[in-house]
Design a protein around this motif. Structure first.
Motif, short mmCIF file in Angstrom:
data_model
loop_
_atom_site.label_atom_id
_atom_site.label_comp_id
_atom_site.label_asym_id
_atom_site.label_seq_id
_atom_site.Cartn_x
_atom_site.Cartn_y
_atom_site.Cartn_z
N CYS A 81 20.71 -70.35 2.21
CA CYS A 81 22.12 -70.74 2.22
C CYS A 81 22.64 -70.42 3.62
O CYS A 81 22.53 -69.28 4.08
N VAL A 124 4.58 -72.56 15.99
CA VAL A 124 4.48 -71.18 15.49
C VAL A 124 4.61 -71.24 13.97
O VAL A 124 5.67 -71.56 13.45
N PRO A 180 13.38 -58.02 5.64
CA PRO A 180 13.84 -57.80 7.01
C PRO A 180 15.02 -56.82 7.07
O PRO A 180 15.07 -55.99 7.98
N TYR A 222 16.51 -55.53 10.33
CA TYR A 222 16.84 -56.86 10.87
C TYR A 222 17.87 -57.50 9.94
O TYR A 222 17.53 -58.03 8.89
N LYS A 242 19.51 -63.23 10.07
CA LYS A 242 18.48 -64.28 10.03
C LYS A 242 19.18 -65.58 10.38
O LYS A 242 20.31 -65.82 9.95
N PHE A 257 18.60 -70.00 11.76
CA PHE A 257 17.81 -71.14 12.19
C PHE A 257 18.48 -71.71 13.44
O PHE A 257 19.69 -71.93 13.43
N VAL A 299 7.96 -64.32 21.68
CA VAL A 299 9.17 -63.63 21.21
C VAL A 299 8.91 -63.20 19.77
O VAL A 299 8.79 -64.05 18.88
N PRO A 300 8.77 -61.88 19.52
CA PRO A 300 8.40 -61.45 18.16
C PRO A 300 9.45 -61.79 17.11
O PRO A 300 9.13 -61.89 15.93
N VAL A 334 10.81 -64.55 16.61
CA VAL A 334 10.58 -65.91 16.10
C VAL A 334 9.57 -65.84 14.96
O VAL A 334 8.43 -65.46 15.15
N LEU A 335 10.01 -66.20 13.76
CA LEU A 335 9.14 -66.13 12.58
C LEU A 335 8.46 -67.45 12.30
O LEU A 335 7.51 -67.52 11.53
N GLU A 336 8.97 -68.53 12.89
CA GLU A 336 8.41 -69.85 12.66
C GLU A 336 9.05 -70.80 13.66
O GLU A 336 10.20 -70.61 14.05
N LYS A 394 13.05 -70.37 13.33
CA LYS A 394 13.60 -69.37 12.42
C LYS A 394 13.44 -68.02 13.09
O LYS A 394 12.35 -67.68 13.56
N ILE A 417 14.82 -63.66 13.32
CA ILE A 417 15.56 -62.52 12.78
C ILE A 417 15.88 -61.56 13.91
O ILE A 417 15.09 -61.41 14.85
N ILE A 451 23.50 -69.66 10.74
CA ILE A 451 23.29 -68.29 10.26
C ILE A 451 22.95 -68.32 8.77
O ILE A 451 23.55 -69.08 8.02
N VAL A 452 21.97 -67.51 8.37
CA VAL A 452 21.60 -67.45 6.95
C VAL A 452 22.50 -66.45 6.21
O VAL A 452 22.61 -65.29 6.62
#
Lengths: 145, 145
Positions: free
Chosen positions: A94, A136, B56, B61, B64, B66, B86-87, B89-91, B104, B106, B130-131
């Motif tokens: 969301c 990634v 997270p 963290y 989160k 996008f 860049v750590p 960056v999760l995806e 994505k 955090i 923003i999540v």
DNA sequence: AGTGAAATGAATCTGTA
DNA sequence: TACAGATTCATTTCACT
């Protein structure tokens, strides 16, 4: 959560199937202690799940996409219930902005994706972004130790 | 990839740390065979990684998001190189539409997120979502058996 | 590809500090 | 919270179908 816990988490994020013995060697503490620390982090909810990342294409899922959906606050509960039971949904957030939901999906074909998008129209306007490549792929956070 | 392989994958996606013995029981074949099948799927690339999902927020963290980035084709290689290291960056996915990248991330704080977004400006225009909540968190595909 | 039985190796339990 | 040693349990290897 101390430095050792963070080290364990970093290692488990790289490889969730690493043995307690190897973790013990790397952290300079005994396997029973590693075991107790992991159990503790599982109970406290820091560790949520051990997950296996598979290659969707090799499993026959050739289309990956992000779908933005504009869902009215009153329809959110129904939307969540619906989305949770669709196995093609890999993640749903969301979010802020014009579109309130961002969902990540995979499908065997564009036709199936299209039919899923049609099923979402009852919740609101959608905007779909097809994934061309994934420089990634899903990964963990490296915690500083 | 037969029905047993799909069953193994489904189970490993639910819990990557499940034992060979339990998999063997559930699939009605012996542990050595399970072991061989898993090794085979690892080698063929169907199984990409065993990953631990952590919370997270419990790791500090709290933000989160996008981020959509409009990257010119000529800058893609440099962008990938930057983003990979860049750590936070999760995806990162390359997608269709006005914005070519969807990443994505955090962060510990909004300030750190803001400074990261600033660092992206050299690659192109950004748009950040923003999540607020995650009704469906990262999960696997259920393969039909 | 699959197996059972032996050997190896890892995880848990008990004691103790 | 941590450990060492003993026990229990899981995994790998191997000879064979």
């Amino acid at each position: 959560m101390d430095a050792i816990d963070r080290k364990i988490i970093n290692r488990l994020q790289q490889n969730a199937r690493v043995s307690l013995k190897e973790l013990a060697k790397e952290c300079y503490i005994s396997p029973p202690t590693i075991s107790a620390r992991i159990r503790h982090m599982e109970k406290s909810g820091v560790i949520k799940n051990y997950y296996t990342l598979i290659d969707p294409k090799k499993a026959g899922y050739h289309i990956k996409a992000f779908i933005n959906v504009k869902v009215e606050p009153a329809d959110k509960a129904a939307f969540y219930t619906y989305i949770r039971d669709v196995p093609n949904v890999l993640e749903c957030n969301c979010i802020s902005g014009e579109f309130s939901m961002l969902i990540k999906v995979i499908f065997e074909s564009t036709e199936l994706l299209d039919s899923f998008i049609n099923s979402l129209q009852k919740f609101g306007k959608t905007n779909t972004q097809i994934v061309f490549s994934t420089p990634v792929d899903v990964r963990g956070i490296h915690l500083s130790e």
